[in-house]
Design a protein around this motif. Structure first.
Motif, PDB file in Angstrom:
ATOM      1  N   ALA A  32       0.830  -1.204   0.000  1.00 39.15           N
ATOM      2  CA  ALA A  32       0.000   0.000   0.000  1.00 39.15           C
ATOM      3  C   ALA A  32       0.864   1.253   0.000  1.00 39.15           C
ATOM      4  CB  ALA A  32      -0.927  -0.004   1.212  1.00 39.15           C
ATOM      5  N   MET A  33       1.911   1.252   0.826  1.00 40.75           N
ATOM      6  CA  MET A  33       2.793   2.423   0.905  1.00 40.75           C
ATOM      7  C   MET A  33       3.491   2.690  -0.424  1.00 40.75           C
ATOM      8  SD  MET A  33       4.611   2.362   4.647  1.00 40.75           S
ATOM      9  CE  MET A  33       5.246   4.027   4.421  1.00 40.75           C
ATOM     10  N   TYR A  34       4.098   1.658  -0.974  1.00 44.42           N
ATOM     11  CA  TYR A  34       4.824   1.848  -2.232  1.00 44.42           C
ATOM     12  C   TYR A  34       3.876   2.248  -3.361  1.00 44.42           C
ATOM     13  CZ  TYR A  34       9.375   0.100  -0.613  1.00 44.42           C
ATOM     14  OH  TYR A  34      10.584  -0.047   0.024  1.00 44.42           O
ATOM     15  N   SER A  35       2.681   1.679  -3.371  1.00 42.16           N
ATOM     16  CA  SER A  35       1.769   1.979  -4.479  1.00 42.16           C
ATOM     17  C   SER A  35       1.347   3.444  -4.471  1.00 42.16           C
ATOM     18  CB  SER A  35       0.543   1.068  -4.435  1.00 42.16           C
ATOM     19  OG  SER A  35      -0.302   1.382  -3.354  1.00 42.16           O
ATOM     20  N   VAL A  36       1.010   3.998  -3.285  1.00 46.58           N
ATOM     21  CA  VAL A  36       0.582   5.391  -3.261  1.00 46.58           C
ATOM     22  C   VAL A  36       1.763   6.340  -3.399  1.00 46.58           C
ATOM     23  CG1 VAL A  36      -1.554   4.980  -1.997  1.00 46.58           C
ATOM     24  CG2 VAL A  36       0.542   5.427  -0.717  1.00 46.58           C
ATOM     25  N   MET A  37       2.901   5.976  -2.799  1.00 47.06           N
ATOM     26  CA  MET A  37       4.056   6.868  -2.869  1.00 47.06           C
ATOM     27  C   MET A  37       4.749   6.823  -4.221  1.00 47.06           C
ATOM     28  SD  MET A  37       4.137   8.653  -0.223  1.00 47.06           S
ATOM     29  CE  MET A  37       5.765   9.386  -0.373  1.00 47.06           C
ATOM     30  N   TRP A  38       4.579   5.736  -4.959  1.00 47.63           N
ATOM     31  CA  TRP A  38       5.143   5.647  -6.306  1.00 47.63           C
ATOM     32  C   TRP A  38       4.109   6.001  -7.373  1.00 47.63           C
ATOM     33  CZ3 TRP A  38       8.885   0.846  -6.940  1.00 47.63           C
ATOM     34  CH2 TRP A  38       9.971   1.008  -6.076  1.00 47.63           C
ATOM     35  N   SER A  39       2.956   6.505  -6.954  1.00 47.94           N
ATOM     36  CA  SER A  39       1.965   6.955  -7.929  1.00 47.94           C
ATOM     37  C   SER A  39       2.483   8.199  -8.637  1.00 47.94           C
ATOM     38  CB  SER A  39       0.643   7.273  -7.230  1.00 47.94           C
ATOM     39  OG  SER A  39       0.772   8.418  -6.395  1.00 47.94           O
ATOM     40  N   GLU A  40       1.877   8.512  -9.763  1.00 49.62           N
ATOM     41  CA  GLU A  40       2.292   9.693 -10.529  1.00 49.62           C
ATOM     42  C   GLU A  40       2.185  10.954  -9.685  1.00 49.62           C
ATOM     43  OE1 GLU A  40       4.253  10.901 -13.387  1.00 49.62           O
ATOM     44  OE2 GLU A  40       3.108   9.204 -14.173  1.00 49.62           O
ATOM     45  N   HIS A  41       1.120  11.059  -8.887  1.00 49.71           N
ATOM     46  CA  HIS A  41       0.879  12.266  -8.104  1.00 49.71           C
ATOM     47  C   HIS A  41       1.964  12.495  -7.073  1.00 49.71           C
ATOM     48  CE1 HIS A  41      -1.730  15.314  -6.160  1.00 49.71           C
ATOM     49  NE2 HIS A  41      -1.130  14.896  -5.060  1.00 49.71           N
ATOM     50  N   CYS A  42       2.403  11.424  -6.397  1.00 51.82           N
ATOM     51  CA  CYS A  42       3.365  11.586  -5.301  1.00 51.82           C
ATOM     52  C   CYS A  42       4.815  11.511  -5.753  1.00 51.82           C
ATOM     53  CB  CYS A  42       3.122  10.514  -4.240  1.00 51.82           C
ATOM     54  SG  CYS A  42       1.599  10.744  -3.304  1.00 51.82           S
ATOM     55  N   SER A  43       5.118  10.665  -6.705  1.00 51.15           N
ATOM     56  CA  SER A  43       6.529  10.439  -7.054  1.00 51.15           C
ATOM     57  C   SER A  43       7.017  11.272  -8.231  1.00 51.15           C
ATOM     58  CB  SER A  43       6.747   8.957  -7.384  1.00 51.15           C
ATOM     59  OG  SER A  43       6.186   8.628  -8.654  1.00 51.15           O
ATOM     60  N   TYR A  44       6.079  11.850  -9.008  1.00 55.22           N
ATOM     61  CA  TYR A  44       6.471  12.631 -10.187  1.00 55.22           C
ATOM     62  C   TYR A  44       7.347  11.794 -11.135  1.00 55.22           C
ATOM     63  CZ  TYR A  44       4.732  16.676  -7.611  1.00 55.22           C
ATOM     64  OH  TYR A  44       3.930  17.559  -6.933  1.00 55.22           O
ATOM     65  N   LYS A  45       7.001  10.514 -11.263  1.00 63.01           N
ATOM     66  CA  LYS A  45       7.895   9.612 -11.982  1.00 63.01           C
ATOM     67  C   LYS A  45       7.999   9.913 -13.475  1.00 63.01           C
ATOM     68  CE  LYS A  45       4.221   6.083 -11.910  1.00 63.01           C
ATOM     69  NZ  LYS A  45       3.863   4.770 -11.313  1.00 63.01           N
ATOM     70  N   SER A  46       6.992  10.554 -14.052  1.00 59.56           N
ATOM     71  CA  SER A  46       7.082  10.918 -15.469  1.00 59.56           C
ATOM     72  C   SER A  46       7.589  12.337 -15.675  1.00 59.56           C
ATOM     73  CB  SER A  46       5.713  10.774 -16.144  1.00 59.56           C
ATOM     74  OG  SER A  46       5.275   9.445 -16.135  1.00 59.56           O
ATOM     75  N   SER A  47       7.554  13.150 -14.618  1.00 60.90           N
ATOM     76  CA  SER A  47       7.912  14.559 -14.764  1.00 60.90           C
ATOM     77  C   SER A  47       9.215  14.946 -14.085  1.00 60.90           C
ATOM     78  CB  SER A  47       6.795  15.440 -14.203  1.00 60.90           C
ATOM     79  OG  SER A  47       6.545  15.136 -12.845  1.00 60.90           O
ATOM     80  N   LYS A  48       9.701  14.093 -13.167  1.00 61.32           N
ATOM     81  CA  LYS A  48      10.866  14.458 -12.354  1.00 61.32           C
ATOM     82  C   LYS A  48      12.069  14.839 -13.215  1.00 61.32           C
ATOM     83  CE  LYS A  48      11.357  12.200  -8.575  1.00 61.32           C
ATOM     84  NZ  LYS A  48      11.620  11.125  -7.577  1.00 61.32           N
TER      85      LYS A  48
END
Length: 736
Positions: A32-48
């Motif tokens: 649960a933690m990794y899924s929400v924290m690695w979501s686009e909203h929290c991790s900015y994985k596509s924009s970082k």
């Protein structure tokens, strides 16, 4: 049967990476933690990757920037100002009132977490066509939510935008901004330092609302053990609890009882605990079953992922815990010691004696996946650029020009927004200096000296669609200019970047060009990007919204008594002087939108001219040479004239240049222009200053308080009553 991690939005590769980090299968709570924290909203994985480009804008005045809860800049005289803008788009479509209300609550807590008192809010709103049935469902609820929450907090709503466009049908944008102030020495950051320090959760109880809201994903996995149905993704707010929480936090800060602090917004405790631990100098141990709940039978995963509102998490020295609890008790704020800072390097969370989380906190908070998404200029872009507005029929006769002015000011995007803003308390607490319909909002931060700040949010998404780089720079230039025309010096930027799906190479091309445009513009203007928000997946089906990088600019003013109003009429005979140059730039304009046309190239941007304009207006303000000012943007000179006379409730005569096309003069949206009112006694001094600084200017009219009309000499005349009825009637007819 689909794997649980897929239902939580994790990919096969991401799940494999989690197993690699842990060296084992993750528990349900860890997943649960990794899924929400690695979501686009929290991790900015596509924009970082792209957001790193903003680092080049940093300046010495920035006290806290990207990566913190909100940006902070030095405002002079020992004052620091913090501000940020964020989105709450998808929840506001699902449940407009609570989605918008909790968007306000969340951004206010970001400001609280920096150690500041929240002072004012603003909102940038976008909806589908104004006459569409779904707009009539979403807009009233969202506006009521913003007003209901902000008014209850006692925070004035001092500005923003309201825009309608077909592309936002099914995907409205609700972007909320908050600004706060503190003494420089009171700045607080989010970190869990000091072995043995206690972790205290305080504020509202934790419930089932908001689970999965940040990632907007199915949450069945969180509820299978209890047989519950899908859990809601929209949080439920209580502004009265947050109001008390604000005062409680400020007393805790004043008593120096807080080592570090983090608000609980997106991803809830999963975010707060992992980010505090990752930013600290040790580990953390949390007893999750000590968290006060308002729903029975919640699982550890649900408690961690819940986004229940009005909660904060503080790091407190053991010697200060009793005093901390007494302050919370005084304000009737529930506070619970849920753990401590440890000397290890792990975040360990137990649930009724069982270890359910044992992870390196940085891997949760900061080391999520970073994607290098494909980028490609859309093949359709050449056709968009080639489709200019030159083929549209242009009004030429006096009757046609008159009709066009009335059509323009009654169009939903140019009409008065009073129906919305009257639902907000713009003047609560008595420190509001300027509010909508002024070009920017202004609030006093120091009653003893009159020091204040101004904020403006802007974006013409039609320009961004035509050219993402130039269009984003136009948004920056307009917000910068709006702050300057209020008499404040622009000092910082916060942006909310709203785009379609990052898996679309065309969207990522828009995004990259937009980021570079804003950053390059900030470098030329000498102001930093201090933070903001990225909102992807804003689309209906495969159709993305118009790219909408909303730019918020913050300005400072040492004495709010010299602010510049928007309306004319402080004295008879004031001259109207147009600063800047007008070109034939109608592509993407409000006039083109009247014809349903979108194509061509946006106006050119000149940041050297923008800086010069700001310098001239600020000098004119300080020396008493300007009595009113309004920037020229949507609707051009025609719109600016109408708004200045209606806001000032004063007539005027405007005269156009005989050597130029009156249509272009009235409706062009060339950038870098401001219409100022100058007292007769200051006209020579002001125009000589413009000449000395090589700033183009032209006398455009004269204020005439007795006439009760706006006259376009040689063309037509409008009574103020006619203009007001036309300008103010549109939104009430649609939504009242």
């Amino acid at each position: 049967m689909q794997q649980p991690y897929l239902e939580l939005g994790l990919t096969d590769d991401e799940y494999a990476r989690i197993r690699e980090i842990l060296g084992r299968y993750p528990t349900d709570a860890e997943l649960a933690m990794y899924s929400v924290m690695w979501s686009e909203h929290c991790s900015y994985k596509s924009s970082k990757k792209h957001l790193r480009y903003f680092a080049r804008t940093a300046t010495p005045s920035m006290l806290a920037g990207i990566g913190e809860n909100a940006g902070v800049v030095d405002a002079g005289d020992g004052w620091a100002v913090t501000f940020k803008i964020e989105s709450h788009n998808h929840p506001s479509y699902v449940e407009p009132y609570q989605g918008a209300a909790t968007g306000v609550g969340g951004i206010v807590r970001d400001i609280m977490a920096m150690g500041a008192r929240p002072l004012a809010v603003a909102d940038s709103l976008r909806f589908g066509p104004a006459d569409a049935p779904d707009t009539r469902r979403v807009l009233p609820g969202a506006v009521a939510g913003i007003g209901g929450y902000g008014n209850s907090l006692g925070l004035p709503n001092i500005g923003g935008e309201l825009v309608f466009d077909e592309s936002y049908a099914g995907n409205p944008l609700i972007n909320a901004l908050c600004v706060g102030a503190m003494r420089v020495e009171d700045l607080h950051l989010a970190h869990a330092s000091g072995v043995g320090n206690r972790i205290i959760l305080f504020g509202a109880r934790t419930g089932l609302d908001g689970i999965g809201g940040v990632s907007v994903l199915a949450s069945d996995t969180f509820g299978t053990d209890t047989g519950r149905k899908k859990l809601p993704s929209v949080q439920v707010g209580d502004p009265f609890t947050e109001k008390v929480l604000i005062e409680c936090c400020l007393e805790l800060f004043a008593a120096k009882l807080v080592v570090g602090i983090q608000d609980l917004g997106g991803a809830g405790l999963a975010c707060a605990t992992s980010e505090l631990a990752a930013a600290g100098d040790g580990g953390m141990r949390i007893e999750l079953d000590r968290v006060p709940l308002r729903a029975q039978g919640m699982t550890a995963a649900e408690v961690l992922a819940s986004e229940s509102q009005e909660r904060m998490c503080a790091v407190v020295a053991p010697s200060d815990v009793d005093a901390f609890m007494k302050v919370c008790e005084k304000w009737d704020v529930l506070a619970t010691d849920i753990g401590e800072v440890t000397d290890g390097e792990r975040l360990v969370i137990t649930w009724h004696g069982e270890t359910v989380v044992d992870v390196p906190p940085r891997t949760v908070a900061h080391e999520g996946p970073v994607y290098d998404r494909p980028i490609a200029r859309p093949s359709t872009q050449d056709a968009v650029v080639a489709d200019t507005s030159a083929s549209l029929p242009r009004p030429s006769s006096a009757a046609e020009l008159r009709e066009t002015v009335l059509r323009l000011i009654s169009a939903p995007n140019q009409a008065s927004k009073e129906w919305v803003t009257q639902q907000y308390d713009r003047y609560v607490r008595g420190n509001t200096v300027l509010a909508q319909p002024s070009d920017s909002g202004m609030i006093r931060i120091d009653e003893s000296t009159g020091r204040g700040v101004a904020v403006s949010t802007d974006c013409n998404s039609r320009f961004v669609y035509l050219d993402p780089y130039a269009g984003s720079q136009l948004a920056l230039a307009e917000a910068y200019r709006n702050v300057a025309v209020s008499g404040a010096t622009p000092v910082a930027v916060s942006d909310c970047l709203n785009f379609g799906a990052p898996t679309d190479p065309g969207v990522m091309w828009q995004f990259e060009r937009s980021v570079h445009g804003i950053a390059d513009g900030c470098v030329e203007l000498g102001i930093p990007v201090t933070g903001g928000n990225v909102s992807f997946f804003n689309q209906t089906g495969s159709t993305a919204i118009l790219p909408t990088p909303v730019v918020g600019v913050l300005g400072v003013i040492d004495d709010v008594t010299r602010r510049i109003p928007t309306g004319v009429g402080s004295e008879p005979g004031e001259m109207l002087i147009l600063l800047g140059e007008t070109f034939d730039e109608l592509d993407g304009s409000a006039w083109a939108q009247l014809h349903g046309h979108l194509g061509g190239v946006p106006p050119k941007v000149d940041f050297a001219r923008e800086k010069l304009l700001a310098d001239v207006v600020l000098a004119g303000s300080r020396d008493g040479m300007i009595s009113a000012a309004h920037d020229l943007s949507d609707g051009g000179l025609a719109q600016a004239l109408v708004e200045m006379v209606l806001i000032g409730q004063c007539g005027a005569r405007a005269f156009l240049d005989d050597r130029a096309d009156p249509f272009v003069q009235l409706f062009s949206e060339s950038s870098g222009r401001i219409l100022v009112a100058v007292p007769r006694s200051e006209e020579l001094r002001f125009t000589e200053m413009c000449k000395a600084r090589y700033l183009p200017w032209r006398k455009t009219g004269v204020v005439d308080p007795e006439s009760g009309t706006l006259e376009l000499q040689g063309i037509t005349e409008f009574t103020l009553d006619e203009l007001r009825e036309t300008w103010e009637a549109t939104l009430p007819k649609l939504f009242a």
